[in-house]
Design an enzyme around this catalytic site. Structure first.
Site: not given
Ligand code: GLY
Length: 394
Positions: A110, A171, A231, A243
């Site tokens: 991240d 992500d 997951t 998401r």
């Molecule tokens: N990138 C972490 C989330 O979307 O929870």
């Protein structure tokens, strides 16, 4: 499968009114938070300051979401041109310089979310040299997470942790823009090559043949072979976490923009078509796309906000104008629903921009609350809707 039934609101004032309400909330938060960081999610619809962690005090710069706060300040600057938002954005640079210099909570992919918003923006906009150096240091650190021979970027944790070794997550597609920027600003192609290779691995393995996505996927760290999906925040290993699918729409679109690889644009469309087909009547998905109206499950407004940005980015890169217009119309429907039904401005005590997000339902974290990324991407969506010529930081 639920048919899309909601229509764009005829109310032309929805977006400007939503922008004004969001700016009022940001102004109040600027007074309260200043250079400190709110928590990942609201608690009872209000953000507290970030809890002390990793040797950092209350309101300290730890975790993956702190950059969304300065990111929103930069969006407010885009909307208004007001100097106070620019200087507030710049005032966060020192914290991110210290974070990367002192190796505070860096064991994560991240770094892309963190340093793109907090440092690449001021490096580009105001020529902040220390922001540029910190963003490059973060990009170098991200490169240490590239695992050979798979050529994937490990998502979470210490690289020696057997539970996380060889694991990447959907992500991560939003973290690669930091690497494309690093190549652009230095002329060193290694960053972009690593980002492009990681992205192509995800397209081949994390995207399933039916257009859904795994949340996370493991590669064998020894021989680089793809192993299995799993997951972490979705309903089941074989379900489609809402998401994650939104990150895929936006992430594949952005990676296409940076690489020119047409297969990534196709991947983004595939993900968008599945996402849109699973939307409930009010256009805001439940937290896992397995659920729809009548399920009694919570919505994830943040997935909706991310998808709006992704759909607009996707549409902007398509030559098929009919298809592009249909994605723009879908983005408009979703954004209006967020502004009309999910905006926190109707909640008198909230300091969030939108409510009814879900962080991690299986672990019971941030369920039916506001969250920083939902707020950031909602504001980015409002900026995109207000200014089609807006220059993206991603
Ligand atoms: N990138 C972490 C989330 O979307 O929870």
């Amino acid at each position: 499968m639920t048919a899309i039934s909601a229509r764009p609101s005829p109310d032309a004032d929805t977006i400007p009114a939503a922008v004004s309400a969001a700016l009022r909330t940001l102004d109040a938060n600027l007074d309260t938070f200043g250079d400190r960081y709110p928590a990942d999610t609201t608690v009872g619809n209000r953000y507290p300051l970030r809890a002390p962690a990793g040797g950092q005090p209350v309101g300290g710069n730890v975790g993956w979401t702190t950059s969304f706060w300065p990111g929103m300040l930069w969006l407010a600057h885009d909307l208004t041109g007001e100097e106070r938002y620019r200087s507030a954005g710049v005032s966060h640079v020192d914290s991110f310089v210290a974070r990367v210099a002192n190796r505070i909570d860096l064991d994560t992919h991240d770094l892309g979310f963190l340093y793109t918003l907090a440092c690449v923006i001021p490096a580009r906009r105001v020529g902040d040299a220390s922001a540029r150096r910190a963003a490059l240091a973060a990009a170098d650190h991200l490169m240490t997470r590239v695992l050979e021979p798979a050529g994937i970027i490990q998502a979470w944790g210490d690289l020696r942790d057997p539970r996380q070794r060889g694991r990447t997550i959907i992500d991560s597609l939003m973290n690669t823009p930091l690497l494309y920027w690093a190549s652009h600003t230095t002329g060193d192609e290694r960053y972009a090559a690593a980002a492009g290779r990681h992205c192509r691995q995800l397209r081949q393995h994390i995207l399933r043949p039916d257009g859904t996505t795994f949340h996370t996927f493991y590669w064998d760290p020894g021989n680089g072979a793809p192993v299995r999906g799993e997951t972490e925040q979705g309903q089941a290993d074989d379900s489609c976490w809402a998401r994650g699918q939104a990150w895929a729409i936006y992430g594949f679109s952005l990676n296409h923009r940076h690489t020119g690889d047409p297969s990534l644009l196709v991947a983004a469309q595939t993900c968008a078509d599945y996402f849109l087909a699973r939307l409930p009547a009010d256009q805001v998905p439940y937290w896992d796309l397995e659920f729809t109206d009548g399920s009694g499950q919570e919505r994830d407004s943040s997935a909706a906000a991310i998808a709006v940005c992704g759909l607009i980015e996707l549409a902007d890169n398509l030559t098929d104008t009919v298809r592009a217009d249909s994605y723009r119309e879908a983005a408009d429907r979703i954004l209006r629903s967020l502004a009309e039904h999910y905006a926190a401005s109707r909640h008198p005590t909230s300091n969030a921009l939108i409510l009814h997000g879900v962080y991690d339902k299986p672990k019971g974290i941030g369920v039916d609350e506001g969250n920083l990324w939902g707020d950031y991407f909602y504001l980015e969506a409002l900026v995109r809707a207000s200014d089609p010529g807006w220059t993206s930081p991603w």
